[in-house]
Write a protein that holds these residues in place. Structure first.
Motif, PDB file in Angstrom:
ATOM      1  N   GLY A   1       0.826  -1.192   0.000  1.00  0.00           N
ATOM      2  CA  GLY A   1       0.000   0.000   0.000  1.00  0.00           C
ATOM      3  C   GLY A   1       0.857   1.236   0.000  1.00  0.00           C
ATOM      4  O   GLY A   1       2.086   1.186  -0.102  1.00  0.00           O
ATOM      5  N   VAL A   2       0.192   2.371   0.127  1.00  0.00           N
ATOM      6  CA  VAL A   2       0.872   3.665   0.029  1.00  0.00           C
ATOM      7  C   VAL A   2       0.579   4.459   1.293  1.00  0.00           C
ATOM      8  O   VAL A   2      -0.567   4.527   1.745  1.00  0.00           O
ATOM      9  CB  VAL A   2       0.410   4.458  -1.212  1.00  0.00           C
ATOM     10  N   ILE A   3       1.620   5.035   1.871  1.00  0.00           N
ATOM     11  CA  ILE A   3       1.486   6.019   2.949  1.00  0.00           C
ATOM     12  C   ILE A   3       1.938   7.355   2.390  1.00  0.00           C
ATOM     13  O   ILE A   3       3.054   7.469   1.877  1.00  0.00           O
ATOM     14  CB  ILE A   3       2.331   5.634   4.179  1.00  0.00           C
ATOM     15  N   ARG A   4       1.103   8.344   2.504  1.00  0.00           N
ATOM     16  CA  ARG A   4       1.401   9.657   1.919  1.00  0.00           C
ATOM     17  C   ARG A   4       1.439  10.688   3.043  1.00  0.00           C
ATOM     18  O   ARG A   4       0.504  10.794   3.842  1.00  0.00           O
ATOM     19  CB  ARG A   4       0.339  10.032   0.888  1.00  0.00           C
ATOM     20  N   VAL A   5       2.538  11.449   3.091  1.00  0.00           N
ATOM     21  CA  VAL A   5       2.711  12.513   4.071  1.00  0.00           C
ATOM     22  C   VAL A   5       2.754  13.837   3.316  1.00  0.00           C
ATOM     23  O   VAL A   5       3.609  14.030   2.444  1.00  0.00           O
ATOM     24  CB  VAL A   5       3.988  12.319   4.898  1.00  0.00           C
ATOM     25  N   GLU A   6       1.841  14.732   3.650  1.00  0.00           N
ATOM     26  CA  GLU A   6       1.756  16.024   2.982  1.00  0.00           C
ATOM     27  C   GLU A   6       1.821  17.140   4.015  1.00  0.00           C
ATOM     28  O   GLU A   6       1.290  17.014   5.125  1.00  0.00           O
ATOM     29  CB  GLU A   6       0.439  16.154   2.206  1.00  0.00           C
ATOM     30  N   THR A   7       2.466  18.233   3.630  1.00  0.00           N
ATOM     31  CA  THR A   7       2.440  19.464   4.426  1.00  0.00           C
ATOM     32  C   THR A   7       2.103  20.623   3.510  1.00  0.00           C
ATOM     33  O   THR A   7       2.476  20.627   2.328  1.00  0.00           O
ATOM     34  CB  THR A   7       3.792  19.726   5.114  1.00  0.00           C
ATOM     35  N   GLN A   8       1.436  21.607   4.037  1.00  0.00           N
ATOM     36  CA  GLN A   8       1.080  22.792   3.263  1.00  0.00           C
ATOM     37  C   GLN A   8       0.673  23.911   4.201  1.00  0.00           C
ATOM     38  O   GLN A   8       0.345  23.685   5.369  1.00  0.00           O
ATOM     39  CB  GLN A   8      -0.075  22.485   2.305  1.00  0.00           C
ATOM     40  N   ASN A   9       0.743  25.139   3.672  1.00  0.00           N
ATOM     41  CA  ASN A   9       0.195  26.298   4.364  1.00  0.00           C
ATOM     42  C   ASN A   9      -1.251  26.463   3.945  1.00  0.00           C
ATOM     43  O   ASN A   9      -1.593  26.278   2.782  1.00  0.00           O
ATOM     44  CB  ASN A   9       0.979  27.566   4.004  1.00  0.00           C
ATOM     45  N   ARG A  10      -2.087  26.801   4.908  1.00  0.00           N
ATOM     46  CA  ARG A  10      -3.504  26.985   4.560  1.00  0.00           C
ATOM     47  C   ARG A  10      -4.105  28.083   5.432  1.00  0.00           C
ATOM     48  O   ARG A  10      -3.874  28.104   6.649  1.00  0.00           O
ATOM     49  CB  ARG A  10      -4.297  25.700   4.767  1.00  0.00           C
ATOM     50  N   TYR A  11      -4.838  28.971   4.781  1.00  0.00           N
ATOM     51  CA  TYR A  11      -5.600  29.975   5.521  1.00  0.00           C
ATOM     52  C   TYR A  11      -7.061  29.548   5.524  1.00  0.00           C
ATOM     53  O   TYR A  11      -7.656  29.319   4.465  1.00  0.00           O
ATOM     54  CB  TYR A  11      -5.468  31.361   4.887  1.00  0.00           C
ATOM     55  N   ILE A  12      -7.619  29.435   6.708  1.00  0.00           N
ATOM     56  CA  ILE A  12      -9.030  29.033   6.855  1.00  0.00           C
ATOM     57  C   ILE A  12      -9.846  30.290   7.116  1.00  0.00           C
ATOM     58  O   ILE A  12      -9.663  30.954   8.148  1.00  0.00           O
ATOM     59  CB  ILE A  12      -9.188  28.021   8.002  1.00  0.00           C
ATOM     60  N   ASP A  13     -10.704  30.648   6.173  1.00  0.00           N
ATOM     61  CA  ASP A  13     -11.517  31.857   6.350  1.00  0.00           C
ATOM     62  C   ASP A  13     -12.884  31.562   6.933  1.00  0.00           C
ATOM     63  O   ASP A  13     -13.540  32.458   7.477  1.00  0.00           O
ATOM     64  CB  ASP A  13     -11.673  32.604   5.022  1.00  0.00           C
ATOM     65  N   THR A  14     -13.329  30.319   6.836  1.00  0.00           N
ATOM     66  CA  THR A  14     -14.584  29.914   7.485  1.00  0.00           C
ATOM     67  C   THR A  14     -14.308  28.629   8.260  1.00  0.00           C
ATOM     68  O   THR A  14     -13.537  27.779   7.807  1.00  0.00           O
ATOM     69  CB  THR A  14     -15.701  29.647   6.453  1.00  0.00           C
ATOM     70  N   PRO A  15     -14.886  28.467   9.446  1.00  0.00           N
ATOM     71  CA  PRO A  15     -14.606  27.285  10.270  1.00  0.00           C
ATOM     72  C   PRO A  15     -14.875  25.988   9.522  1.00  0.00           C
ATOM     73  O   PRO A  15     -15.853  25.865   8.786  1.00  0.00           O
ATOM     74  CB  PRO A  15     -15.548  27.455  11.468  1.00  0.00           C
TER      75      PRO A  15
END
Length: 760
Positions: A523-537
């Protein structure tokens, strides 16, 4: 027309006579007037007595206050010389002489240092006058006297005064009632009796009676009005029967209208349907387009021809019950409209034997709000459960850290004295490593208790992920699970976060380890990182609020998690694995505690047999990372004979700290309690305190430090604890403590903390 020939008129007059004078609880004008006069006089007299009572009560209370002030002055002047001369015998005689006064309920005489020279008290009520007076000699306060006077005598005087006022009021009441009754009997009752006799004659049918015997103007006017009323009653009798017939017809129409109105009001008017007894639509009103219906499609057709099958069956069943019971039926149903599920409430009522009204309301918003409330309540209950378990784990962790201090610290000291070729080197290092592994498990418990993250620094989450993938722990994971494929998608411009690198590393390790164990086949294990701005909950397992976040997502294509397990996945010791072989059962609980300690949010999405994705939102920071300096060695952290006092209630911990600090070149003394530490610093000066925060029994570290800085302001201190950095630790830091060191600690850790505290 005489009353004998007209019985209705006679009954009206007789009824007026009896209802107007008799039935109203047999009220009497003379009695009411007498009562009014008595109440007025009593009110005036009562107000005067009340004012006199209050004035006298205030005067007596002021006298007692003045007497207390006089006692205070005399006592202060009398005690000045004995306290100055430390004449305890004279102080006692003065106190006993003062206590012989029946008003005195207690007295305490002490010097300026708080040493009591005389104390006296007797049982008394709660209400007392208290005076505290300083004892001054040659312009300087040398002591203080505190005494209280009983208010019992004051209350007895007030009781006598109140009883006298009540007695005067009672006697006045008797005199006024008797006098008023005599006057009213003479002036009121005889004229009223004459008027009543005349009214009785009119009631018996003598309408020509002229009330000639009535002499008083007011009563004569009443008599004239009564005669006029009798004439009007006789005139209205002629039209009464006609009015009654017309009223019956009007009342019948009103009843029908009211029945229809009640039926409409009982059903909230959104969309209205009218059915006959066979279930056929008679009329349709309201916004029926919302249900994709029109009046042309409904009127004249039966329910089964218009509504979907399952809804038609519901309506037919409720309609049958409505006609049977003639009662309002309320029921709910769901209906797909424009590819969306809508929820509706229907109120069905039978207006007559062959007509029913149905009022349909769209309650989709209410149902959605109720579901959201249940979801938020589940979140709250999960959080409360984790907090409760965390408190228990934190208490256990404190005791374990004290026990582990010997396993972590003593081996390090022993290894420093052993030659490299000694055969004891390996077993002692094994003991030390075992102690450190146990301390790491305790650290997991502290993280679970939401008290484990006490260090915050700028962290690059990409660096944390890469360093873990190079670690021996990851290599061991690959040995046990060699078939999965790792995919990385790490953002190049990832913001920093403020937190603990150790806890974040353990979070990444736990997430990847769980993903590997879930990916049983290739199988596959995927690790992701990113910047994100949340404008609505974002609503999910945990609701993420608005803001800038660094997002870490670990997903896999494994077996997934069932709906029953996903709500318990973060509970401590809850696992579907084999306990003891795949871990301690704390992995995901530690992840949850770490995320909460970093003020973040967590979401988990999983589908059985398809995989799981865990997403963590951690608040980003715009601060810049400071270049790390070269690490210091124990040799560079040696002391110069500074005096250090170790305060700890655990004997083994005192010994460990004493040996370590002595090895570092300090002059060390240890005591076993906060009280002993306070007594020691009164006689001996020290350069630094190494102070345990939690000591039982007795005062804790914060209270110990408070008392010591009263004796030696600016006293340096280092705080240690086997629990975590709590509010009590923060309180000690605010008072001036330089550092906080968590047990069990290594030699270089305590050496650096002591060196920094002495230089502060």
């Amino acid at each position: 027309m005489s009353p004998e020939r007209n019985p209705s008129l006679k009954s009206l007059l007789a009824g007026f006579n009896h209802r107007g004078i008799g039935p109203l609880n047999h009220r009497s004008i003379s009695i009411e007037l007498a009562i009014s006069l008595v109440m007025l006089v009593l009110l005036v007299e009562g107000v005067l007595l009340f004012l006199i009572y209050n004035r006298q009560a205030d005067y007596l209370y002021r006298q007692l206050q003045a007497k207390a002030d006089e006692y205070a002055v005399n006592l202060s002047e009398t005690l000045a010389v004995p306290i100055w001369d430390f004449d305890d015998e004279q102080i006692k005689r003065i106190g006993e002489g003062f206590a012989r006064n029946d008003l005195v309920t207690s007295i305490i005489i002490h010097d300026v240092e708080g040493t009591a020279h005389y104390e006296f008290s007797r049982n008394a009520s709660a209400n007392q006058i208290v005076r505290t007076v300083p004892v001054v000699h040659t312009g300087r306060q040398i002591g203080e006297a505190r005494f209280s006077l009983s208010l019992d005598a004051h209350r007895r005087d007030l009781t006598w005064l109140r009883n006298a006022a009540v007695m005067v009021l009672a006697v006045s009441l008797v005199v006024i009632v008797i006098a008023t009754g005599i006057v009213l009997r003479v002036l009121m009752r005889k004229p009223l009796a004459i008027l009543r006799q005349g009214m009785d004659r009119v009631a018996r049918g003598d309408y020509d009676y002229g009330f000639d015997e009535v002499r008083h103007d007011e009563l004569a006017d009443i008599a004239r009005r009564f005669s006029k009323m009798a004439d009007e009653i006789r005139a209205r009798e002629r039209s009464l029967q006609k009015e009654v017939a017309e009223r019956k017809r009007g009342e019948e129409k009103i009843r029908e209208s009211q029945a229809r109105t009640r039926a409409i009001l009982d059903a909230i008017p959104d969309i209205m349907f009218q059915f006959d007894r066979d279930g056929r639509f008679i009329d349709v009103r309201g916004e029926v387009e919302d249900l994709t219906l029109t009046a042309e499609k409904c009127i004249g057709r039966k329910i089964e021809q218009v509504l979907p099958g399952h809804i038609a069956r519901i309506f037919r069943k409720q309609l049958t019950r409505t006609f049977k019971n003639m009662a309002v039926r309320v029921f709910e149903y769901d209906l797909r409209v424009n590819d969306e599920i809508g929820y509706y409430e229907c109120r069905l009522v039978a207006v007559s034997d062959d007509l029913a009204l149905a009022m349909v309301r769209n309650i989709t918003e209410q149902m959605t709000a109720a579901a959201e409330k249940r979801r938020l309540l589940d979140q709250l209950q999960r959080a409360q459960k984790m907090e409760a378990i965390g408190m228990l784990a934190g208490g256990v962790a404190h005791d374990l850290n004290n026990v582990l201090s010997g396993l972590v610290s003593y081996p390090e000291l022993i290894l420093m004295d052993l030659p490299e070729e000694s055969p004891l080197q390996k077993p002692i290092r094994t003991i030390q490593q075992s102690g450190e592994r146990a301390a790491n498990i305790v650290q997991d418990l502290l993280t679970l208790a939401r008290r484990g993250v006490s260090v915050e620094e700028l962290v690059d989450l990409n660096h944390v992920v890469r360093e873990y993938l190079k670690s021996p722990e990851y290599e061991m994971l690959r040995v046990h699970h060699p078939r999965f494929r790792m995919e990385l998608d790490l953002a190049d411009d990832l913001f920093d976060i403020s937190g603990s690198p150790l806890h974040l590393t353990k979070t990444v390790m736990n997430l990847i380890s769980n993903a590997a164990e879930a990916t049983m086949d290739e199988g596959v294990i995927r690790v992701e990182t990113q910047n994100r701005y949340i404008d609505t909950p974002i609503k999910g397992y945990d609701d993420a609020e608005e803001g800038d976040y660094v997002v870490l997502q670990v997903s896999d294509t494994g077996i997934g998690i069932s709906d029953g397990d996903i709500n318990r996945i973060f509970e401590p010791f809850y696992t579907r694995k084999v306990m003891g072989r795949s871990g301690t059962g704390l992995g995901m609980a530690v992840v949850w505690g770490t995320v909460k300690d970093h003020h973040g949010y967590i979401d988990i999405q999983s589908t059985p047999a398809q995989g799981t994705a865990v997403t963590i939102y951690l608040p980003s920071t715009k601060e810049h990372r400071i270049q790390a300096s070269e690490p210091e060695t124990v040799e560079t952290l040696q002391g110069a004979g500074e005096r250090i006092l170790v305060v700890d209630d655990v004997e083994e911990q005192r010994e460990v700290a004493t040996v370590m600090l002595t090895r570092l070149g300090y002059d060390v003394t240890s005591v076993s309690s906060g009280e002993a530490a306070v007594d020691y610093v009164k006689e001996h000066g020290v350069d630094l305190l190494v102070l345990d925060m939690i000591m039982d029994p007795g005062i804790d570290g914060l209270e110990t430090y408070r008392r010591i800085i009263r004796i030696h302001p600016g006293q340096r201190a280092v705080i240690t604890s086997g629990f975590s950095e709590s509010d009590r630790v923060q309180g000690a830091r605010k008072l001036g403590a330089a550092a906080y060191v968590k047990k069990p600690y290594r030699l270089d850790t305590i050496a650096r903390a002591v060196r920094d505290a002495l230089k502060a």
